[in-house]
Design a protein around this motif. Structure first.
Motif, mmCIF file in Angstrom:
data_model
loop_
_atom_site.group_PDB
_atom_site.id
_atom_site.type_symbol
_atom_site.label_atom_id
_atom_site.label_comp_id
_atom_site.label_asym_id
_atom_site.label_seq_id
_atom_site.Cartn_x
_atom_site.Cartn_y
_atom_site.Cartn_z
ATOM 1 N N THR A 246 -10.602 -2.694 -3.677
ATOM 2 C CA THR A 246 -10.919 -1.266 -3.547
ATOM 3 C C THR A 246 -10.043 -0.571 -2.503
ATOM 4 O OG1 THR A 246 -12.754 -1.865 -2.066
ATOM 5 C CG2 THR A 246 -13.290 -1.425 -4.368
ATOM 6 N N ARG A 247 -9.526 -1.317 -1.534
ATOM 7 C CA ARG A 247 -8.611 -0.683 -0.582
ATOM 8 C C ARG A 247 -7.358 -0.188 -1.294
ATOM 9 N NH1 ARG A 247 -8.899 -0.865 4.619
ATOM 10 N NH2 ARG A 247 -10.162 -2.775 4.672
ATOM 11 N N GLU A 248 -6.855 -1.019 -2.213
ATOM 12 C CA GLU A 248 -5.666 -0.628 -2.980
ATOM 13 C C GLU A 248 -5.999 0.509 -3.945
ATOM 14 O OE1 GLU A 248 -1.952 -0.430 -3.435
ATOM 15 O OE2 GLU A 248 -2.575 -2.264 -2.400
ATOM 16 N N LEU A 249 -7.128 0.375 -4.648
ATOM 17 C CA LEU A 249 -7.498 1.394 -5.622
ATOM 18 C C LEU A 249 -7.730 2.750 -4.971
ATOM 19 C CD1 LEU A 249 -10.004 -0.724 -7.750
ATOM 20 C CD2 LEU A 249 -7.783 0.094 -8.528
ATOM 21 N N SER A 250 -8.247 2.740 -3.751
ATOM 22 C CA SER A 250 -8.564 4.011 -3.072
ATOM 23 C C SER A 250 -7.325 4.838 -2.765
ATOM 24 C CB SER A 250 -9.339 3.732 -1.782
ATOM 25 O OG SER A 250 -8.534 3.031 -0.841
ATOM 26 N N ARG A 251 -6.136 4.238 -2.865
ATOM 27 C CA ARG A 251 -4.900 4.994 -2.664
ATOM 28 C C ARG A 251 -4.599 5.938 -3.822
ATOM 29 N NH1 ARG A 251 -1.181 -0.087 -0.491
ATOM 30 N NH2 ARG A 251 -2.329 -0.421 1.467
ATOM 31 N N GLY A 252 -5.293 5.726 -4.943
ATOM 32 C CA GLY A 252 -5.107 6.603 -6.097
ATOM 33 C C GLY A 252 -3.863 6.242 -6.886
ATOM 34 N N PRO A 253 -3.469 7.111 -7.818
ATOM 35 C CA PRO A 253 -2.302 6.837 -8.668
ATOM 36 C C PRO A 253 -1.031 6.666 -7.839
ATOM 37 C CG PRO A 253 -3.606 8.656 -9.544
ATOM 38 C CD PRO A 253 -4.148 8.368 -8.179
ATOM 39 N N CYS A 254 -0.401 5.524 -7.967
ATOM 40 C CA CYS A 254 0.861 5.249 -7.276
ATOM 41 C C CYS A 254 1.458 3.993 -7.905
ATOM 42 C CB CYS A 254 0.656 5.057 -5.773
ATOM 43 S SG CYS A 254 -0.471 3.717 -5.350
ATOM 44 N N LEU A 255 2.652 3.625 -7.492
ATOM 45 C CA LEU A 255 3.341 2.482 -8.102
ATOM 46 C C LEU A 255 2.564 1.186 -7.909
ATOM 47 C CD1 LEU A 255 7.093 3.190 -7.228
ATOM 48 C CD2 LEU A 255 5.979 3.293 -9.479
#
Length: 558
Positions: A246-255
């Motif tokens: 979820t830490r990664e997902l919380s960054r939103g749309p990105c590479l």
């Protein structure tokens, strides 16, 4: 409000639960009860009532079609008391129709255990054989995990690109399955997306799930996501897998939130293998989920209004056959419904002053028909002190008005809606209780009024008394199909209809009133929180009693 049958489970001095535990259920090698396909299993969990041999239904899983090895997504969340023996029973059924009656489905087996057994097992994972209609009915696996108090919700949307083609005559029918990593390294299923038919480039709908279900308050906990090609026989083909958190997902749309789907067997066999397609995060939002009590603690006040049907179809109040007849020994249905709902609601209204209205009668002195008159006879002050005051005003009105008709709901709904429209900041929420004996004569206008009221801080409870056919009334209760008027649908379900006869019978009036109150009030907290969420209204900080607002009800005065 607790069901009266739950009272035995609430022992004096009972400890506050140590924690909440989430139970995840899987089964293996269930009986196959269907001729041309596999069983469609459902799991029902029961909790034994303290001090008895009786088990009461606690909850049901979803139905999983066409499988003998189900992994149920729906969880059972239960308070865990270390110092108590909490006896559980699990029953499995093969669902054959939409009926809620378990007797109409094929019984697959059952198992008994305690919550302590589950939490005390290695890895909090208990496996037991099922006993039932055959010698070998398969097994049940129950996994327990202590839940964090995190109340955030995560809303996400994904798309797939260039997925592997799995179907011989078509493309693929892809769906995603999300799993939370447990403390012992095993995985628990958390969510399934919908299946999108015949495409290699799916765009799944946005979905939301409680954050604790994905990570149990640990933002770095691994989330495994599997992409499958759906098959009717339940043997879904794996397309590929990826992992995230979820830490990664919380960054939103990105590479970094574009994921390669990897099929382990293909990767092991082919040196040239790259991936089986891509899954891209389109959006991600994490926001707190406030509860009904959060708003109440912040000062939100429930304004309770009663409207009583005085149409002639109720019968002459002086005759014992009338629904309004005042039997000195037994309260009539109107009084019982009023007491049942009013006694609960009044605890959330600070000054206990309630507007009480009637409709469908000829009212003195002009004796003209009115569809919104004050029960206490006042032309300027509709308020009654407590439920007792409403009862007194109701009895007074019976002696002075002439029952007439027709039965119109729209004027009463619009009356309350005018005041709800004036206070939309979350400080007040209006609950209208309509007690009626007959079918509505202004259904179209009532639907229009409900559609408009659904935009306001307002809910409507309708209790039908007597033996009329209330089937048309069900149209207003939007549990199955949302109310609409001229193509415009209500943005929320704000109506709860209950026929009072479902709660009559038996000698214990207190028990029947408690059951009625539970039924008609069960949806109010969710209706309130949904209104607040849709209007982006956050709870105010809790206020001390000395600062609690005793807001004036002047707006109800005519």
């Amino acid at each position: 409000m607790a069901d009266v049958s739950d009272i035995d489970m609430m022992m004096p001095g009972q400890a506050i639960p140590a924690t909440k535990v989430e139970l995840t259920v899987s089964c293996r090698k269930l009986l196959d009860m269907d001729t041309f396909s596999k069983s469609d299993p459902l799991c029902v969990m029961y909790l034994q009532t303290v001090g008895t041999d009786t088990y009461k239904e606690y909850g049901r899983s979803e139905v999983i079609m066409n499988t003998l090895n189900p992994d149920f997504v729906k969880k059972f969340v239960i308070d865990y008391f270390f110092e108590e023996v909490q006896k559980l029973k699990f029953e499995l059924y093969d669902v054959d129709s939409k009926s809620q009656d378990l007797r109409k489905h094929d019984f697959l087996g059952k198992a008994f255990c305690t919550l302590g057994e589950i939490m005390g097992s290695s890895g909090c994972k208990l496996k037991k054989p099922l006993s039932g209609p055959a010698k070998n009915c398969g097994s049940i696996i129950v996994k327990g995990e202590e839940m964090s108090e995190c109340r955030d919700m995560i809303t996400m949307q994904f798309k797939g690109e260039n997925l592997d083609k799995k179907d011989f005559l078509g493309k693929s029918d892809p769906f995603l399955v999300f799993h939370r990593c447990n403390e012992d390294g095993s995985f628990t299923i958390c969510h399934k997306t919908e299946v999108i038919k015949n495409t290699l480039n799916p765009n799944w709908k946005a979905f939301n799930v409680m954050l604790r279900a994905l990570n149990n308050a640990d933002h770095d906990r691994t989330i495994k996501v599997e992409c499958f090609d759906w098959n009717r026989d339940g043997s879904h083909d794996l397309i590929g897998v990826f992992e995230t958190n979820t830490r990664e997902l919380s960054r939103g749309p990105c590479l970094t939130n574009v994921y390669q789907l990897i099929h382990p067997k293909k990767q092991a066999k082919k040196k040239s293998y790259r991936n089986s397609g891509l899954v891209t995060l389109l959006s991600c939002k994490i926001e707190p989920q406030y509860t009904f009590l959060d708003y109440i603690r912040g000062g939100c006040e429930l304004n309770f209004t009663v409207a009583i049907d005085f149409t002639a179809s109720n019968g002459d109040p002086r005759q014992p056959t009338s629904l309004h007849y005042m039997n000195p020994y037994t309260p009539n249905s109107y009084l019982r419904a009023l007491w049942a709902v009013g006694e609960v609601i009044q605890d959330y209204d600070h000054d206990k002053l309630f507007p009480a209205l009637g409709f469908g009668a000829r009212v003195p002195p002009s004796m003209q028909t009115s569809h919104e008159f004050f029960l206490n006879g006042s032309q300027t002050d509709p308020f009654c002190v407590g439920v007792e005051g409403i009862v007194a005003a109701y009895q007074k009105a019976l002696s002075s008005v002439q029952l007439y008709g027709p039965t119109l709901f729209a004027p009463i709904i619009n009356h309350v809606a005018r005041f709800a429209a004036a206070v939309r900041d979350g400080s007040k929420y209006y609950v209208l209780l309509i007690i009626t004996d007959g079918c509505i004569c202004d259904m179209d206008h009532t639907k229009e009024a409900v559609v408009n009221a659904a935009k306001l801080p307002m809910s409507i409870i309708i209790v039908g008394v007597g033996k009329e056919d209330f089937s048309k009334m069900e149209e207003l209760d939007g549990d199955e199909v949302r109310v609409s008027y001229k193509g415009q649908f209500a943005e929320r379900d704000i109506v709860q209809f209950v026929p009072f006869r479902d709660f009559e019978g038996g000698d214990n009036v207190v028990v029947s009133q408690a059951r009625l109150a539970k039924e008609v009030l069960a949806e109010i907290p969710d209706q309130i929180t949904l209104y607040m969420k849709m209007r982006n209204i956050k709870p105010r900080p809790p206020r001390s009693p000395s600062l609690a607002s005793h807001a004036s009800h002047q707006s109800f005065r005519t």
